[in-house]
Design a protein around this motif. Structure first.
Motif, mmCIF file in Angstrom:
data_model
loop_
_atom_site.group_PDB
_atom_site.id
_atom_site.type_symbol
_atom_site.label_atom_id
_atom_site.label_comp_id
_atom_site.label_asym_id
_atom_site.label_seq_id
_atom_site.Cartn_x
_atom_site.Cartn_y
_atom_site.Cartn_z
ATOM 1 N N VAL A 147 0.825 -1.087 -0.234
ATOM 2 C CA VAL A 147 0.380 -0.039 -0.064
ATOM 3 C C VAL A 147 0.984 1.074 0.257
ATOM 4 O O VAL A 147 0.727 2.357 0.233
ATOM 5 C CB VAL A 147 -1.337 -0.296 1.027
ATOM 6 N N PHE A 148 2.175 1.018 -0.478
ATOM 7 C CA PHE A 148 2.995 2.122 -0.320
ATOM 8 C C PHE A 148 2.974 3.553 0.542
ATOM 9 O O PHE A 148 2.422 4.553 -0.459
ATOM 10 C CB PHE A 148 2.969 3.126 -1.602
ATOM 11 N N HIS A 149 2.819 2.852 1.879
ATOM 12 C CA HIS A 149 3.133 4.299 3.033
ATOM 13 C C HIS A 149 3.741 5.492 2.381
ATOM 14 O O HIS A 149 3.624 6.166 2.689
ATOM 15 C CB HIS A 149 3.023 4.074 4.563
ATOM 16 N N LEU A 150 5.172 4.634 2.413
ATOM 17 C CA LEU A 150 5.847 5.259 1.666
ATOM 18 C C LEU A 150 6.792 4.367 0.326
ATOM 19 O O LEU A 150 6.227 3.534 0.434
ATOM 20 C CB LEU A 150 7.451 5.665 2.663
ATOM 21 N N TYR A 151 7.661 5.496 -0.077
ATOM 22 C CA TYR A 151 8.380 4.339 -1.794
ATOM 23 C C TYR A 151 9.579 5.033 -1.395
ATOM 24 O O TYR A 151 10.145 6.154 -1.162
ATOM 25 C CB TYR A 151 7.148 5.570 -2.962
ATOM 26 N N VAL A 152 10.424 4.030 -1.356
ATOM 27 C CA VAL A 152 11.573 4.413 -0.549
ATOM 28 C C VAL A 152 12.976 3.916 -1.842
ATOM 29 O O VAL A 152 12.607 2.083 -1.725
ATOM 30 C CB VAL A 152 11.132 3.648 1.014
ATOM 31 N N LEU A 153 13.501 4.722 -2.428
ATOM 32 C CA LEU A 153 14.694 4.328 -2.818
ATOM 33 C C LEU A 153 16.607 4.179 -2.310
ATOM 34 O O LEU A 153 15.755 4.686 -0.775
ATOM 35 C CB LEU A 153 14.764 5.199 -4.109
#
Ligand SMILES: *Cc1c(COP(=O)(O)O)cnc(C)c1O
Length: 377
Positions: A290-296
């Motif tokens: 659910v992509f609470h955050l999009y982390v690289l």
């Protein structure tokens, strides 16, 4: 002229998107004259449990208290060790110490950023010396992605320790088609304003399929009362108030669509990164994040942050310092045999891009353009 900044998070936009429904809910509570533990929280608990598809929900003051209440409800306190990760919001570890238990921090799998099941199996088979017995494990579904629950749950069953899922970042995410929060003995949620389901203030909940455990936790959240003014055991005051419950009821029907929008935005970022040296977040098989955050993960983080900022893209770091290196914990908190090596490496490289359902198509485009420019050097 540089474009206006796209902030990394924007809880105010979440309010404005649903202003009429939220204002109506708040006015209803104000007019009712009933502000604590009334019909709004009862209705929200029922609606949230139904939406999850299993169990009973018990609202409480915040996501940290939810973890503490779940542990206490399961009888985990002084004389118990609880295993969790160091790559998490400090809240997870703070909650374990709040109940008097001893945290044991283990490493993450560096690709998915969630609990390393191999190290969990190792510490349960051969616990570090000098610690009380391990009674519970708290994996964190970080960034809206499922931890490796198949392996973790099997290990917990083998050693008869309780599994408590920290779902503060994973409202609605699925594993094998089932919502996270329905796998362990208990699961905990936070409704902090930036979470996927956020209140206009603090809030939290414990979810469990065990009705007796739910009853005990409901008593513990209010002084241990089963009946007004009579404490059967020592409890705390950690209630979800009627105003926040009413706001959450207004927002819950929109959450699935909002999570779908988050996944679409994540897909757009993935596409913009294709062919660059930056690898998009990896999804575990048979999961729906659910992509609470999009982390690289970026080796040259300060330089990259500066370039994105110049293109009007705000970024965040979740989290800049692992719990075991923070001044309050360093040198005193127990670590697994890995010494949380991958955690320490990840903390220096993680970078969160803007991701929330209220981002406009133009803002998403602006972030994608900035990502493409990174790729082209
Ligand atoms: C936000 C968060 C919590 C704590 O929630 P609060 O409501 O702020 O107390 C716990 N665990 C994780 C992983 C979180 O992200």
């Amino acid at each position: 002229m540089s474009p206006p900044m796209v902030p990394q998070a924007n809880p105010g936009a979440g309010y404005r998107a649903l202003r009429t429904e939220i204002d109506t809910a708040v006015a209803r509570v104000l007019e009712s004259g009933w502000y604590i533990l009334g019909q709004e929280i009862r209705a929200f608990e029922a609606e949230f449990a139904a939406w999850l598809g299993a169990g009973t929900a018990v609202g409480c003051g915040n996501g940290t208290d939810a973890i503490a209440l779940a542990l206490r409800g399961l009888g985990v306190g002084p004389g118990s060790t609880v295993v969790t990760v160091s790559h998490t919001a400090v809240a997870t570890v703070a909650a374990i110490e709040m109940v008097g238990a001893t945290p044991l921090l283990i490493d993450i799998d560096p690709v998915h950023f969630t609990m390393d099941p191999a190290e969990l199996a190792a510490v349960l088979a051969d616990p570090p010396p000098g610690l009380p017995p391990i009674r519970a494990v708290v994996p964190v579904h970080l960034y809206g992605q499922a931890a490796d629950l198949d392996a973790i749950a099997a290990t917990c069953r083998r050693h008869t320790v309780a599994l408590i899922e920290d779902c503060a970042q994973a409202h609605g995410a699925r594993l094998h088609g089932k919502r996270l929060g329905t796998f362990g003995e208990a699961a905990t949620f936070s409704f902090y304003p930036t979470k996927n389901l956020g209140a206009q203030g603090d809030g939290g909940a414990v979810v469990t399929r065990d009705p007796a455990l739910a009853t005990r936790i409901a008593a513990l959240r209010q002084y241990g009362w089963h009946q007004h003014y009579i404490s059967d055991e020592v409890g705390v005051n950690s209630r979800l108030d009627e105003m926040q419950a009413a706001i959450l009821r207004a927002k819950l029907p929109h959450l699935d669509a909002q999570n779908t929008r988050r996944r679409a935005i994540a897909g757009a970022y993935d596409a913009a990164l294709a062919g660059s040296h930056l690898r998009p977040p990896q999804r575990r098989p048979d999961t729906e994040p659910v992509f609470h955050l999009y982390v690289l993960r970026v080796p040259d983080r300060p330089a990259l942050q500066a370039r994105l900022r110049a293109d009007g893209v705000g970024t965040g770091i979740h989290y800049p310092m692992p719990v075991h290196l923070q001044p309050a914990y360093k040198g005193r908190v127990a670590l697994g045999p890995s010494g949380c090596r991958e955690t320490t490496l990840a903390a220096n490289e993680v970078l969160s891009l803007p991701l929330y359902p209220e981002l406009t198509d133009a803002q998403v485009e602006q972030v994608c353009t900035a990502l493409t420019r990174l790729r082209d050097g």
